[in-house]
Write a protein that holds these residues in place. Sequence first.
Motif, PDB file in Angstrom:
ATOM      1  N   THR A   1       0.868  -0.971  -0.058  1.00 51.54           N
ATOM      2  CA  THR A   1       0.253  -0.051  -0.053  1.00 51.54           C
ATOM      3  C   THR A   1       0.853   1.214  -0.102  1.00 51.54           C
ATOM      4  OG1 THR A   1      -1.697  -1.232   1.125  1.00 51.54           O
ATOM      5  CG2 THR A   1      -1.800   1.254   1.295  1.00 51.54           C
ATOM      6  N   LEU A   2       1.776   1.232   0.808  1.00 52.57           N
ATOM      7  CA  LEU A   2       2.710   2.588   0.989  1.00 52.57           C
ATOM      8  C   LEU A   2       3.584   2.728  -0.258  1.00 52.57           C
ATOM      9  CD1 LEU A   2       3.961   4.666   2.380  1.00 52.57           C
ATOM     10  CD2 LEU A   2       5.652   3.247   3.300  1.00 52.57           C
ATOM     11  N   PHE A   3       3.902   1.701  -0.969  1.00 48.89           N
ATOM     12  CA  PHE A   3       4.670   1.803  -2.023  1.00 48.89           C
ATOM     13  C   PHE A   3       3.879   2.466  -3.458  1.00 48.89           C
ATOM     14  CE2 PHE A   3       5.390  -0.370  -6.407  1.00 48.89           C
ATOM     15  CZ  PHE A   3       6.702   0.406  -6.571  1.00 48.89           C
ATOM     16  N   PHE A   4       2.769   2.092  -3.317  1.00 48.22           N
ATOM     17  CA  PHE A   4       1.920   2.554  -4.427  1.00 48.22           C
ATOM     18  C   PHE A   4       1.430   3.795  -4.031  1.00 48.22           C
ATOM     19  CE2 PHE A   4       0.759  -2.001  -5.400  1.00 48.22           C
ATOM     20  CZ  PHE A   4       1.218  -2.094  -6.711  1.00 48.22           C
TER      21      PHE A   4
ATOM     22  N   GLU B   1       5.014   9.457 -17.101  1.00 52.79           N
ATOM     23  CA  GLU B   1       3.833   8.729 -17.282  1.00 52.79           C
ATOM     24  C   GLU B   1       4.267   7.334 -17.575  1.00 52.79           C
ATOM     25  OE1 GLU B   1      -0.008   7.545 -16.958  1.00 52.79           O
ATOM     26  OE2 GLU B   1       0.947   9.401 -16.405  1.00 52.79           O
ATOM     27  N   GLY B   2       5.281   7.373 -18.783  1.00 51.95           N
ATOM     28  CA  GLY B   2       5.603   5.978 -18.976  1.00 51.95           C
ATOM     29  C   GLY B   2       6.470   5.056 -18.297  1.00 51.95           C
ATOM     30  N   PHE B   3       7.407   5.958 -17.366  1.00 54.60           N
ATOM     31  CA  PHE B   3       7.903   4.924 -16.271  1.00 54.60           C
ATOM     32  C   PHE B   3       6.920   4.550 -15.048  1.00 54.60           C
ATOM     33  CE2 PHE B   3      10.829   4.761 -12.366  1.00 54.60           C
ATOM     34  CZ  PHE B   3      11.671   3.757 -13.172  1.00 54.60           C
ATOM     35  N   TYR B   4       6.045   5.471 -14.815  1.00 56.10           N
ATOM     36  CA  TYR B   4       4.963   4.987 -13.868  1.00 56.10           C
ATOM     37  C   TYR B   4       4.271   4.061 -14.281  1.00 56.10           C
ATOM     38  CZ  TYR B   4       0.637   5.061 -11.298  1.00 56.10           C
ATOM     39  OH  TYR B   4      -0.542   4.787 -10.921  1.00 56.10           O
TER      40      TYR B   4
ATOM     41  N   PHE C   1       4.277   0.380 -12.469  1.00 57.97           N
ATOM     42  CA  PHE C   1       3.090  -0.267 -11.923  1.00 57.97           C
ATOM     43  C   PHE C   1       2.654  -1.713 -12.488  1.00 57.97           C
ATOM     44  CE2 PHE C   1      -1.813  -0.562 -11.820  1.00 57.97           C
ATOM     45  CZ  PHE C   1      -2.032  -0.177 -10.482  1.00 57.97           C
ATOM     46  N   TYR C   2       2.933  -1.832 -13.572  1.00 57.26           N
ATOM     47  CA  TYR C   2       2.711  -3.053 -14.282  1.00 57.26           C
ATOM     48  C   TYR C   2       3.497  -4.202 -13.834  1.00 57.26           C
ATOM     49  CZ  TYR C   2       2.344  -6.734 -17.802  1.00 57.26           C
ATOM     50  OH  TYR C   2       2.450  -7.944 -18.579  1.00 57.26           O
TER      51      TYR C   2
ATOM     52  N   GLN D   1       1.771 -11.961  -7.492  1.00 57.47           N
ATOM     53  CA  GLN D   1       2.609 -12.875  -8.211  1.00 57.47           C
ATOM     54  C   GLN D   1       3.842 -12.142  -8.658  1.00 57.47           C
ATOM     55  OE1 GLN D   1       0.586 -15.048 -11.064  1.00 57.47           O
ATOM     56  NE2 GLN D   1       2.067 -16.229 -11.287  1.00 57.47           N
ATOM     57  N   LYS D   2       3.353 -10.784  -9.266  1.00 57.98           N
ATOM     58  CA  LYS D   2       4.332 -10.250  -9.920  1.00 57.98           C
ATOM     59  C   LYS D   2       5.449  -9.534  -8.930  1.00 57.98           C
ATOM     60  CE  LYS D   2       2.101  -8.753 -14.074  1.00 57.98           C
ATOM     61  NZ  LYS D   2       1.617  -7.664 -14.939  1.00 57.98           N
ATOM     62  N   ARG D   3       4.910  -9.115  -7.928  1.00 61.37           N
ATOM     63  CA  ARG D   3       5.577  -8.639  -6.674  1.00 61.37           C
ATOM     64  C   ARG D   3       6.857  -9.532  -6.319  1.00 61.37           C
ATOM     65  NH1 ARG D   3       0.808  -5.890  -5.765  1.00 61.37           N
ATOM     66  NH2 ARG D   3       0.541  -7.310  -3.820  1.00 61.37           N
ATOM     67  N   LEU D   4       6.234 -10.715  -6.154  1.00 60.23           N
ATOM     68  CA  LEU D   4       6.976 -11.677  -5.668  1.00 60.23           C
ATOM     69  C   LEU D   4       8.095 -12.196  -6.511  1.00 60.23           C
ATOM     70  CD1 LEU D   4       7.500 -14.232  -3.404  1.00 60.23           C
ATOM     71  CD2 LEU D   4       5.874 -15.584  -4.567  1.00 60.23           C
ATOM     72  N   LEU D   5       7.736 -12.178  -7.536  1.00 53.76           N
ATOM     73  CA  LEU D   5       8.517 -12.512  -8.714  1.00 53.76           C
ATOM     74  C   LEU D   5       9.921 -11.270  -8.781  1.00 53.76           C
ATOM     75  CD1 LEU D   5       9.814 -14.149 -11.276  1.00 53.76           C
ATOM     76  CD2 LEU D   5       8.207 -12.872 -12.749  1.00 53.76           C
ATOM     77  N   VAL D   6       9.452 -10.417  -8.509  1.00 50.98           N
ATOM     78  CA  VAL D   6      10.620  -9.030  -8.462  1.00 50.98           C
ATOM     79  C   VAL D   6      11.522  -9.560  -7.358  1.00 50.98           C
ATOM     80  CG1 VAL D   6      10.842  -6.695  -7.644  1.00 50.98           C
ATOM     81  CG2 VAL D   6       9.212  -7.204  -9.358  1.00 50.98           C
TER      82      VAL D   6
END
Length: 272
Positions: A155-158, A172-175, A179-180, A186-191
């Motif tokens: 939550t804090l990260f977003f 905007e592109g980097f954001y 975000f994607y 699942q994606k956060r765990l992969l990171v």
Amino acid sequence: MIAVMDGFYLPLRENRLYCCSYGSGTRLLLALHGFAEDAAVFSCLEPCLGTDYTIVAPDLPFHGQTRWSEKYFTPADLAELASALLKRYGCREFSLLGYSMGGRLALSLAGLRMESIRELILLAPDGIKNNPWHLFVIKSRLGNQLLHKMVSHPTLFFRLLETGRKLRLLSEGFYRFIFYQMETAQKRLLVYRVWTAMKTMLPDIGQLRREIRRCGTSVWLLFGRYDRVIPPAVGEKLARGLPQCRCLVLEKGHQLLAPDVIRILGEKLNRA
């Protein structure tokens, strides 16, 4: 032309790296994919390169069908992978391609095996310029703990991400890109798993430049003019003063695995 894939598992100690093979040329090309992708993204290479090259692309650890049981994936592991492929295909040298995250891995491998690399091809490569946040996360216990907490409680990260966007600290592109990559658990765990496992993939660009000069290796750098993640200016650090290092800036964003880009790359490589 429809790409025909040949898939096989390559053992590496207790691990099994799944590899896709495209083309039937006499030159061996090892291709390393980007984050949250797999080896199948390189099927687009076969129409333009498959006559001259045999393209082998592994699913990197924690991606695709590869089964990786160890905590880390290191440059030495990549060198072992390259040696196994050279033996399998009866080659003495290979070409090396890395896209995005795969560029960081390609640079790390090149630092160890430059004498075996015929040409180094980097598409929007990570790893030439290190992000301070990335270094903090992978090189310190505190950074790793913060990353783990962010993955578990995002939550804090977003909120910080959205604030950076509103204050125009982030484009905007980097954001959208960040975000994607982090939008699901699942994606956060992969990171977390990838950043932790590949924490020693930190190319020494100064040493790499010396090795390129010593071995005379051909280097191709491809960037998208509108890439907000890895802009073309990043390539200057590697290319400066190296006549065998050629840089192409295309009317693209970060996504460079497109038929028109590969066609241009194929024309350049086939003429080299």
